[in-house]
Design a protein around this motif. Sequence first.
Motif, mmCIF file in Angstrom:
data_model
loop_
_atom_site.group_PDB
_atom_site.id
_atom_site.type_symbol
_atom_site.label_atom_id
_atom_site.label_comp_id
_atom_site.label_asym_id
_atom_site.label_seq_id
_atom_site.Cartn_x
_atom_site.Cartn_y
_atom_site.Cartn_z
ATOM 1 N N GLU A 96 -6.152 -8.833 -13.702
ATOM 2 C CA GLU A 96 -4.833 -8.452 -14.223
ATOM 3 C C GLU A 96 -3.765 -8.292 -13.151
ATOM 4 O O GLU A 96 -2.598 -8.077 -13.460
ATOM 5 N N ILE A 97 -4.153 -8.415 -11.847
ATOM 6 C CA ILE A 97 -3.118 -8.351 -10.812
ATOM 7 C C ILE A 97 -2.949 -9.677 -10.082
ATOM 8 O O ILE A 97 -2.241 -9.740 -9.069
ATOM 9 N N ASP A 98 -3.564 -10.738 -10.601
ATOM 10 C CA ASP A 98 -3.380 -12.049 -9.986
ATOM 11 C C ASP A 98 -1.893 -12.408 -9.983
ATOM 12 O O ASP A 98 -1.226 -12.369 -11.025
ATOM 13 N N GLY A 99 -1.386 -12.752 -8.805
ATOM 14 C CA GLY A 99 0.020 -13.124 -8.684
ATOM 15 C C GLY A 99 0.944 -11.987 -8.305
ATOM 16 O O GLY A 99 2.097 -12.215 -7.952
ATOM 17 N N LEU A 100 0.464 -10.757 -8.380
ATOM 18 C CA LEU A 100 1.298 -9.629 -7.970
ATOM 19 C C LEU A 100 1.424 -9.618 -6.450
ATOM 20 O O LEU A 100 0.453 -9.809 -5.726
ATOM 21 N N LYS A 101 2.629 -9.384 -5.965
ATOM 22 C CA LYS A 101 2.872 -9.339 -4.535
ATOM 23 C C LYS A 101 3.219 -7.912 -4.116
ATOM 24 O O LYS A 101 3.549 -7.064 -4.937
ATOM 25 N N ASP A 102 3.138 -7.659 -2.805
ATOM 26 C CA ASP A 102 3.565 -6.377 -2.226
ATOM 27 C C ASP A 102 2.927 -5.202 -2.957
ATOM 28 O O ASP A 102 3.601 -4.300 -3.435
ATOM 29 N N ARG A 103 1.620 -5.208 -3.029
ATOM 30 C CA ARG A 103 0.923 -4.154 -3.778
ATOM 31 C C ARG A 103 0.892 -2.822 -3.011
ATOM 32 O O ARG A 103 0.937 -1.772 -3.616
ATOM 33 N N ASP A 104 0.770 -2.896 -1.680
ATOM 34 C CA ASP A 104 0.805 -1.705 -0.829
ATOM 35 C C ASP A 104 -0.206 -0.666 -1.317
ATOM 36 O O ASP A 104 0.103 0.510 -1.458
ATOM 37 N N LEU A 105 -1.433 -1.105 -1.547
ATOM 38 C CA LEU A 105 -2.469 -0.252 -2.113
ATOM 39 C C LEU A 105 -3.151 0.589 -1.042
ATOM 40 O O LEU A 105 -3.495 0.087 0.032
ATOM 41 N N THR A 106 -3.333 1.871 -1.340
ATOM 42 C CA THR A 106 -4.205 2.721 -0.533
ATOM 43 C C THR A 106 -5.250 3.341 -1.442
ATOM 44 O O THR A 106 -4.976 3.651 -2.602
ATOM 45 N N ILE A 107 -6.448 3.531 -0.899
ATOM 46 C CA ILE A 107 -7.553 4.136 -1.638
ATOM 47 C C ILE A 107 -8.142 5.243 -0.770
ATOM 48 O O ILE A 107 -8.449 5.026 0.403
ATOM 49 N N THR A 108 -8.280 6.421 -1.357
ATOM 50 C CA THR A 108 -8.802 7.586 -0.648
ATOM 51 C C THR A 108 -9.986 8.134 -1.435
ATOM 52 O O THR A 108 -9.890 8.321 -2.649
#
Length: 403
Positions: A96-108
């Motif tokens: 569902e995020i294919d093609g999304l740019k600039d996600r800037d994801l962090t996971i903690t």
Amino acid sequence: MTHSNSGLRLGRRGFLATTAAAGGVAASADQGFAMESPPLHQPGIITPQQPCAYFITFDLATTKRDEVVALLRRWTEAADALMAGVSVNGLVDSGEIDGLKDRDLTITIGFGPGLFQKDGKDRYGLNAHRPGALADLPRFTGDQLVPARTGGDLCIQCCANDPQTTLHASRELTRLAYGVADPRWAQAGFLPSFGKGKTPRNLMGFKDGTINPDSQNPQSAGRYIWAADTDLPWMQGGSYLVSRIIRIALEHWDRTPVSFQEETMGREKQSGAPIGGHDEFEPLTLAQKDHDGNPVTAQNSHARLAAPEENGGAQILRRAYSYDNGLSFTAERWPPWRQGMEMDAGLLFMSWQQDPRTGFTRIFERMSKFDMMNQYTTHIGGGLFACPGRRKGGYIGQALFEA
């Protein structure tokens, strides 16, 4: 890195990567665990706050220590892949995020008290390594914590520039936990951008987070945010998270005159300045009196009770988000004690600190008893978690399980 027996591997060039700026780890897939390297901070703690969050907790369903270790390996590898924007082999991505740019994801990733002891049992032989700072929070005055929205043995915080990215990361990591850990509760949050360098406003219309320790200053962060040098070795480079779901009686608040809202908050609504001040970042007017000799900032105002000056210098890093869960049947705590369908909305309060006993607990014990804000807010859920640092090439929690 040593891989789990699940066969999980990263796609595209087969490497693990996160950005140094976010406090992540870059490591080749076959790199060993370098105990001599200093622990790195997990991303999503002092990372500039992204506009969207998804916070989820889990109850461990396994009695086997090696299965917990395998899960943490899988989560660490998958988190690195998701943050780097590469595929994780062995998983059919939900797409569902294919093609999304600039996600800037962090996971903690964090550990709750139940990892160490639950129902009187030391399930994984870890209780001797439970930090003193992870002592159970006291029950505060006014708490109405719902069990289904409270606690958790493990937690994952996903933050990004859009909500679909955070949900996607949560889905992928939840799938990897199947059979080992069951989801307990989750809460999505949002934080609209008010412009670079601007303090965001919460759903009450006030600026939220004006007084925060300087997380980009190593001396300040070392004093208030990161685990102390005297803490347990496995927590070095880490921080303690107190999360709280705080429901706000918005209908009640919206019927309150702005002048009383400001007295309650201890700040001007429009500017965010202290009562009687002009600029948001002016010192609070804690000692000033009005012409009748009364404190300019009310003794039981929110800002005064939360101020470091009133709490022996205690500070926590607030990294909170607003939330909206639609409507739910609610009984108001204060007159006119209305019951009915009301907004289930408020604050996903996320606070990071060196030690909750001298941070959140010290500050909130007085606030829970005396804060004027309590007539509008109710703490209905949340949890306490230790979020350790991570050594280069290792998985989250490896120093704990090898202690």
